[in-house]
Design a protein around this motif. Structure first.
Motif, PDB file in Angstrom:
ATOM      1  N   SER A 191     -20.990  30.447 -50.592  1.00 11.29           N
ATOM      2  CA  SER A 191     -19.838  29.596 -50.847  1.00 11.29           C
ATOM      3  C   SER A 191     -18.689  30.442 -51.383  1.00 11.29           C
ATOM      4  O   SER A 191     -18.882  31.587 -51.811  1.00 11.29           O
ATOM      5  N   LEU A 192     -17.496  29.893 -51.379  1.00 12.15           N
ATOM      6  CA  LEU A 192     -16.343  30.628 -51.903  1.00 12.15           C
ATOM      7  C   LEU A 192     -16.534  30.947 -53.381  1.00 12.15           C
ATOM      8  O   LEU A 192     -16.200  32.043 -53.841  1.00 12.15           O
ATOM      9  N   ASP A 193     -17.088  30.006 -54.134  1.00 13.92           N
ATOM     10  CA  ASP A 193     -17.340  30.250 -55.553  1.00 13.92           C
ATOM     11  C   ASP A 193     -18.291  31.432 -55.752  1.00 13.92           C
ATOM     12  O   ASP A 193     -18.078  32.273 -56.626  1.00 13.92           O
ATOM     13  N   THR A 248      -5.599  25.423 -56.889  1.00 15.20           N
ATOM     14  CA  THR A 248      -6.124  24.133 -57.332  1.00 15.20           C
ATOM     15  C   THR A 248      -5.001  23.116 -57.478  1.00 15.20           C
ATOM     16  O   THR A 248      -5.128  21.958 -57.062  1.00 15.20           O
ATOM     17  N   PHE A 280      -8.545  25.571 -49.615  1.00 16.34           N
ATOM     18  CA  PHE A 280      -8.436  26.240 -50.905  1.00 16.34           C
ATOM     19  C   PHE A 280      -8.450  27.760 -50.728  1.00 16.34           C
ATOM     20  O   PHE A 280      -7.676  28.476 -51.348  1.00 16.34           O
ATOM     21  N   ARG A 281      -9.324  28.251 -49.862  1.00 18.98           N
ATOM     22  CA  ARG A 281      -9.428  29.695 -49.633  1.00 18.98           C
ATOM     23  C   ARG A 281      -8.132  30.267 -49.067  1.00 18.98           C
ATOM     24  O   ARG A 281      -7.657  31.319 -49.501  1.00 18.98           O
ATOM     25  N   GLU A 315     -12.710  23.431 -48.880  1.00 15.97           N
ATOM     26  CA  GLU A 315     -12.937  24.812 -49.303  1.00 15.97           C
ATOM     27  C   GLU A 315     -12.119  25.790 -48.472  1.00 15.97           C
ATOM     28  O   GLU A 315     -11.586  26.766 -48.997  1.00 15.97           O
ATOM     29  N   GLU A 316     -12.016  25.530 -47.175  1.00 18.40           N
ATOM     30  CA  GLU A 316     -11.235  26.426 -46.316  1.00 18.40           C
ATOM     31  C   GLU A 316      -9.751  26.377 -46.686  1.00 18.40           C
ATOM     32  O   GLU A 316      -9.073  27.407 -46.734  1.00 18.40           O
ATOM     33  N   PRO A 333     -19.983  23.739 -57.084  1.00 20.07           N
ATOM     34  CA  PRO A 333     -18.590  23.829 -56.672  1.00 20.07           C
ATOM     35  C   PRO A 333     -17.670  23.171 -57.689  1.00 20.07           C
ATOM     36  O   PRO A 333     -17.988  22.138 -58.260  1.00 20.07           O
ATOM     37  N   ARG A 356     -14.511  22.185 -56.892  1.00 20.31           N
ATOM     38  CA  ARG A 356     -13.531  21.330 -56.255  1.00 20.31           C
ATOM     39  C   ARG A 356     -14.217  20.235 -55.444  1.00 20.31           C
ATOM     40  O   ARG A 356     -15.247  20.448 -54.830  1.00 20.31           O
ATOM     41  N   ALA A 361     -15.813  18.570 -47.967  1.00 20.82           N
ATOM     42  CA  ALA A 361     -16.390  19.860 -48.354  1.00 20.82           C
ATOM     43  C   ALA A 361     -15.853  21.044 -47.565  1.00 20.82           C
ATOM     44  O   ALA A 361     -15.199  21.920 -48.118  1.00 20.82           O
TER      45      ALA A 361
END
Length: 283
Positions: free
Chosen positions: A187-189, A273, A138-139, A135-136, A124, A126, A131
């Motif tokens: 994962s988002l990545d 970001t 960021f998404r 991520e949520e 990841p 970020r 965690a």
């Protein structure tokens, strides 16, 4: 690939929930929501014109000032009291139905097929705000920025409508596959890298959705897409993107389509970001 609706038969055959929830989507979005538009424009408004014709014999209803006043009022009442509330309610209910359709369809798939599709883990980028929540967040920001890009692209001179079509196709395709990736815990990545590595496939996959959206009035296009979206989710559930790009036998976990990886989300990710970093001191 999105038009390969015949692939969905195995999900309907194996899962009653898929059949029932998809049927409810067709009933609410296709029959009730879209049907109400037909009811309004082909029954209510003509009935109002007929009543005026009886009331004011000999006058032209189309040119009658009373009809010109009543028609916008009826449309406004219809939109405010039914169409917009039904759209909001349908959006929430559809999201729940789509998730249930995807979950039960995925449960009918062989376990090894899901495991073999899992991409190689990616570290990841970020960290710093927890965690899952990070991520949520960021998404959400990333796709809000990307949707803004889609909207702004339509204003570009000459090429605007073409750029808008391609970006919207990618957005629809991502939404179709995101249910599958979420269930398989990508994962988002992993999702973004995989999507950008197969950008030609996803541009084609999302184009039927975009074609319906851009060629019809907004509410009609939304209703039509909400009706048939479960089928696209099911097609995505059974699709093998790597095989479609001729990479089934590739030994590299990061193998990309022949035209290479396209950084579709680079700008949106960079802006997300920055915004997430600005929120860190407040979290």
């Amino acid at each position: 690939d999105a038009c390969a609706v015949h692939r969905t038969h195995k999900f309907f055959a194996c899962s009653r929930v898929v059949r029932v929830k998809t049927g409810r989507c067709f009933l609410f979005n296709g029959f009730i929501f879209l049907g109400s538009m037909v009811f309004m424009h082909h029954l209510i408004l003509p009935a109002a014109a007929w009543v005026l014709r009886l009331t004011f014999l000999g006058s032209s209803v189309q040119d009658d000032p009373l009809m010109k006043t009543i028609e916008p009022m009826l449309k406004c009442m219809y939109n405010c009291l039914w169409l917009y509330p039904a759209y909001v309610m349908g959006f929430v209910v559809n999201c729940i139905w789509y998730q249930e359709i995807a979950k039960h369809a995925h449960a009918t798939m062989p376990a090894e097929s899901a495991a073999s599709a899992q991409p190689h883990a990616i570290t990841p980028r970020r960290a710093g705000i927890g965690a899952a929540i990070g991520e949520e967040l960021f998404r959400v920001i990333l796709f809000a920025v990307f949707m803004l890009q889609v909207a702004v692209s339509s204003w570009l001179p000459v090429v605007g409508k073409y750029v808008y079509f391609v970006l919207l196709s990618w957005l629809y395709a991502y939404y179709c596959f995101d249910y599958k990736w979420s269930i398989e815990r990508w994962s988002l990545d992993q999702r973004l890298v995989f999507f950008e590595s197969h950008w030609t496939y996803f541009a084609g996959f999302g184009s039927p959705c975009t074609l319906a959206a851009v060629s019809l009035p907004w509410m009609v296009g939304e209703g039509l897409m909400s009706t048939f979206f479960p089928l696209f989710v099911l097609v995505a559930m059974g699709s093998d993107v790597r095989a479609a790009n001729g990479l089934r036998n590739s030994s590299s976990p990061h193998a990309v389509a022949p035209l290479g990886r396209l950084p579709i989300f680079r700008f949106a990710a960079s802006q997300a970001t920055v915004l997430v970093s600005m929120m860190q001191p407040m979290s």
